[in-house]
Design an enzyme around this catalytic site. Sequence first.
Site, mmCIF file in Angstrom:
data_model
loop_
_atom_site.group_PDB
_atom_site.id
_atom_site.type_symbol
_atom_site.label_atom_id
_atom_site.label_comp_id
_atom_site.label_asym_id
_atom_site.label_seq_id
_atom_site.Cartn_x
_atom_site.Cartn_y
_atom_site.Cartn_z
ATOM 1 N N ASN A 159 46.501 49.192 29.823
ATOM 2 C CA ASN A 159 47.630 48.259 29.864
ATOM 3 C C ASN A 159 48.493 48.467 28.613
ATOM 4 O OD1 ASN A 159 49.315 46.041 29.705
ATOM 5 N ND2 ASN A 159 47.728 44.532 30.203
ATOM 6 N N CYS A 194 53.921 41.146 28.616
ATOM 7 C CA CYS A 194 53.898 42.266 29.558
ATOM 8 C C CYS A 194 55.043 42.187 30.563
ATOM 9 C CB CYS A 194 52.568 42.296 30.303
ATOM 10 S SG CYS A 194 51.170 42.407 29.192
ATOM 11 N N HIS A 196 52.908 45.604 37.229
ATOM 12 C CA HIS A 196 52.401 45.731 35.856
ATOM 13 C C HIS A 196 50.954 46.225 35.941
ATOM 14 C CE1 HIS A 196 51.101 44.935 31.891
ATOM 15 N NE2 HIS A 196 50.443 43.823 32.174
HETATM 16 O O1 UT7 Z 1 48.860 42.034 30.872
HETATM 17 C C1 UT7 Z 1 48.174 40.859 31.029
HETATM 18 C C2 UT7 Z 1 47.005 40.969 30.119
HETATM 19 N N1 UT7 Z 1 45.691 40.726 30.556
HETATM 20 C C3 UT7 Z 1 45.152 40.821 31.789
HETATM 21 O O2 UT7 Z 1 45.781 41.081 32.769
HETATM 22 C C4 UT7 Z 1 43.691 40.577 31.877
HETATM 23 C C5 UT7 Z 1 43.262 39.952 33.154
HETATM 24 N N2 UT7 Z 1 41.795 39.813 33.195
HETATM 25 C C6 UT7 Z 1 40.994 40.871 33.386
HETATM 26 O O3 UT7 Z 1 41.449 41.983 33.588
HETATM 27 C C7 UT7 Z 1 39.502 40.597 33.444
HETATM 28 O O4 UT7 Z 1 39.275 39.206 33.340
HETATM 29 C C8 UT7 Z 1 38.700 41.324 32.347
HETATM 30 C C9 UT7 Z 1 38.705 42.833 32.629
HETATM 31 C C10 UT7 Z 1 39.256 41.044 30.984
HETATM 32 C C11 UT7 Z 1 37.249 40.894 32.377
HETATM 33 O O5 UT7 Z 1 36.691 41.124 33.657
HETATM 34 P P1 UT7 Z 1 35.904 39.962 34.418
HETATM 35 O O6 UT7 Z 1 35.478 40.519 35.703
HETATM 36 O O7 UT7 Z 1 36.817 38.753 34.454
HETATM 37 O O8 UT7 Z 1 34.668 39.748 33.497
HETATM 38 P P2 UT7 Z 1 34.170 38.404 32.801
HETATM 39 O O9 UT7 Z 1 35.074 38.026 31.698
HETATM 40 O O10 UT7 Z 1 33.864 37.405 33.870
HETATM 41 O O11 UT7 Z 1 32.802 38.878 32.176
HETATM 42 C C12 UT7 Z 1 31.682 39.242 32.989
HETATM 43 C C13 UT7 Z 1 30.580 39.729 32.087
HETATM 44 C C14 UT7 Z 1 30.311 38.804 30.896
HETATM 45 O O12 UT7 Z 1 28.931 38.829 30.654
HETATM 46 P P3 UT7 Z 1 27.998 37.618 31.140
HETATM 47 O O13 UT7 Z 1 28.544 36.401 30.457
HETATM 48 O O14 UT7 Z 1 28.161 37.571 32.636
HETATM 49 O O15 UT7 Z 1 26.653 38.037 30.695
HETATM 50 C C15 UT7 Z 1 31.023 39.488 29.751
HETATM 51 O O16 UT7 Z 1 30.465 39.198 28.509
HETATM 52 O O17 UT7 Z 1 30.960 40.989 31.534
HETATM 53 C C16 UT7 Z 1 30.816 40.937 30.102
HETATM 54 N N3 UT7 Z 1 31.793 41.839 29.518
HETATM 55 C C17 UT7 Z 1 31.570 43.152 29.375
HETATM 56 N N4 UT7 Z 1 30.519 43.918 29.682
HETATM 57 C C18 UT7 Z 1 30.613 45.245 29.417
HETATM 58 C C19 UT7 Z 1 33.037 41.550 29.054
HETATM 59 N N5 UT7 Z 1 33.621 42.660 28.607
HETATM 60 C C20 UT7 Z 1 32.728 43.662 28.791
HETATM 61 C C21 UT7 Z 1 32.769 45.041 28.527
HETATM 62 N N6 UT7 Z 1 31.696 45.781 28.866
HETATM 63 N N7 UT7 Z 1 33.854 45.659 27.975
#
Ligand code: UT7
Length: 318
Positions: A269, A113, A239
């Site tokens: 993204n 990115c 970004h």
């Molecule tokens: O260009 C660079 C590329 N990438 C990035 O910049 C990504 C950076 N990271 C992020 O944007 C975030 O970490 C994410 C959006 C990917 C995830 O958000 P988060 O607030 O870090 O969520 P998490 O991974 O801590 O997950 C929280 C909960 C989990 O459930 P449990 O274990 O608490 O029961 C996940 O399984 O949310 C769940 N979850 C979802 N729920 C509904 C993960 N994805 C989803 C989803 N819908 N799409």
Amino acid sequence: MNGLQILGTGRALPAHRVTNDDLAQRVDTNHEWIVARTGIHERRFAQGETLTQLTVQAARQALERAGLTVADIGLCITATVTPDYLTPSQACLIHQELGLPEDCPAFDLSAGCTGFLYAMETAAAMLPRMSRPYALLVGGELLSRIVDMDDRSTCILFGDGAGAAVVKTDPEAPWFCHLGTRGRQEVLWALGPGNHPAYLHMDGQEVFQFALETVPALARQLLDKAGLDKDQVDWYVPHQANHRIVASVAKRLKVPLEKFYENIASYGNTSAGTIPIALDEMVEQGLLKDGQWVMCLGFGAGLTWGGALFRWKSMEER
Ligand code: UT7
């Protein structure tokens, strides 16, 4: 080192919109979760469009806005991780479609990115040695090619799109840039061709923490280099990975969020595409005015990060 002036910008997005509700029909997610955790409302997925079509469309618009023709271009760099061909490069496909001159080197650059920032700094270094002072820089992806549509933690984040800029080398142009790399394959990766699907894998939380660790420090580094205060920067162009990352960076820098341009709600993204797409939208909306300081900030797979701080020059003043 000579700086860069952006003379013209362009963008191209696939027509097909994919809403959060569309994705919720395939994976266990919902609109509210996606908006609250990322700020994304919809993204575009190519349906038949190739990356060549999108990048060429964006490049043509950038050339037109710069008031230049293909014969003026002395360097062509494309930042992408999802080219149409493994070889030749995406930049060579653009070279062919546009009919760029033979003494205009064309190549791709892979920095996730952060790719467009790497392309800008590469052009700043190379252009003074080229036969003509103008470069065509393109950042674009068809991430839908490598996203696992059954993985709810990644399929909601990414989209397709391309942006372009025509830039000129200028010894007078203020140009402050910093690029960084921390080799960490296991945080954000996709396999090349083989027996396995080339899906994108990501430790989202680690990328999130990495962004918050590096991006505010990067912004401070650029301000120090330029001898500017954070409030003297008119626009921050981050970004577009997650609205929460942008909001946290703004808070850490103590800069009002309104100074950060955001369009993640519409496109998600698009990796190397986000910064040139954002710049083009800002030009179109008349947000960038002569003499304004602009800071672009990127981070992504690699892990890589990079920023550029420069002064905007309006077309009338060139
Ligand atoms: O260009 C660079 C590329 N990438 C990035 O910049 C990504 C950076 N990271 C992020 O944007 C975030 O970490 C994410 C959006 C990917 C995830 O958000 P988060 O607030 O870090 O969520 P998490 O991974 O801590 O997950 C929280 C909960 C989990 O459930 P449990 O274990 O608490 O029961 C996940 O399984 O949310 C769940 N979850 C979802 N729920 C509904 C993960 N994805 C989803 C989803 N819908 N799409």
